[in-house]
Design a protein around this motif. Structure first.
Motif, PDB file in Angstrom:
ATOM      1  N   ALA A  68       0.834  -1.204   0.000  1.00  0.00           N
ATOM      2  CA  ALA A  68       0.000   0.000   0.000  1.00  0.00           C
ATOM      3  C   ALA A  68       0.871   1.257   0.000  1.00  0.00           C
ATOM      4  CB  ALA A  68      -0.934   0.001   1.208  1.00  0.00           C
ATOM      5  N   ASP A  69       2.002   1.218   0.702  1.00  0.00           N
ATOM      6  CA  ASP A  69       2.918   2.358   0.714  1.00  0.00           C
ATOM      7  C   ASP A  69       3.508   2.602  -0.671  1.00  0.00           C
ATOM      8  OD1 ASP A  69       2.525   2.643   3.465  1.00  0.00           O
ATOM      9  OD2 ASP A  69       4.217   1.326   3.947  1.00  0.00           O
ATOM     10  N   ARG A  71       2.049   1.795  -3.579  1.00  0.00           N
ATOM     11  CA  ARG A  71       0.962   2.373  -4.393  1.00  0.00           C
ATOM     12  C   ARG A  71       0.770   3.850  -4.100  1.00  0.00           C
ATOM     13  NH1 ARG A  71      -1.673  -2.360  -2.929  1.00  0.00           N
ATOM     14  NH2 ARG A  71      -2.872  -1.250  -1.347  1.00  0.00           N
ATOM     15  N   LYS A  72       0.721   4.199  -2.822  1.00  0.00           N
ATOM     16  CA  LYS A  72       0.513   5.598  -2.430  1.00  0.00           C
ATOM     17  C   LYS A  72       1.659   6.487  -2.886  1.00  0.00           C
ATOM     18  CE  LYS A  72      -2.288   4.405   1.557  1.00  0.00           C
ATOM     19  NZ  LYS A  72      -2.319   4.282   3.014  1.00  0.00           N
ATOM     20  N   GLU A  75       1.353   7.036  -6.645  1.00  0.00           N
ATOM     21  CA  GLU A  75       0.253   7.962  -6.919  1.00  0.00           C
ATOM     22  C   GLU A  75       0.617   9.388  -6.522  1.00  0.00           C
ATOM     23  OE1 GLU A  75      -3.030   6.190  -4.864  1.00  0.00           O
ATOM     24  OE2 GLU A  75      -3.349   4.693  -6.439  1.00  0.00           O
ATOM     25  N   ALA A  76       1.369   9.546  -5.433  1.00  0.00           N
ATOM     26  CA  ALA A  76       1.790  10.877  -4.992  1.00  0.00           C
ATOM     27  C   ALA A  76       2.737  11.527  -6.002  1.00  0.00           C
ATOM     28  CB  ALA A  76       2.461  10.789  -3.622  1.00  0.00           C
TER      29      ALA A  76
END
Length: 84
Positions: A68-69, A71-72, A75-76
């Motif tokens: 999840a980190d 992916r985030k 995206e950031a």
């Protein structure tokens, strides 16, 4: 210059156009990549350098980082992580 933590865009294969994070170096011609969606940190994709476009974007890899980190972080930086 180290490739670890750099964002790479696949230029060939089923994952063409997908942004992935470089998590390791397999050998002189291959990198290990994860995107947190289809390729998890536990089982990174081994891909030839000639099938990648390395970007200038760098993501700091830390201990305890999860999918999840990844992916985030992608995206950031403005990269699309949706499954297509």
């Amino acid at each position: 210059m180290s490739c670890i933590g750099r964002v790479a865009i696949s230029t060939a294969g089923r994952d063409r156009g997908r942004a992935m994070l470089t998590v390791g170096v397999a050998d002189g011609n291959h990198l290990l990549l994860a995107d947190g969606v289809t390729r998890k940190l536990a089982a990174p994709k081994k891909k030839k350098l000639k099938h990648l476009k390395l970007t200038d974007s760098v993501i700091d890899l830390t201990d305890g980082m999860c999918d999840a980190d990844v992916r985030k972080a992608l995206e950031a930086k403005g990269f699309d992580t949706s499954r297509e």
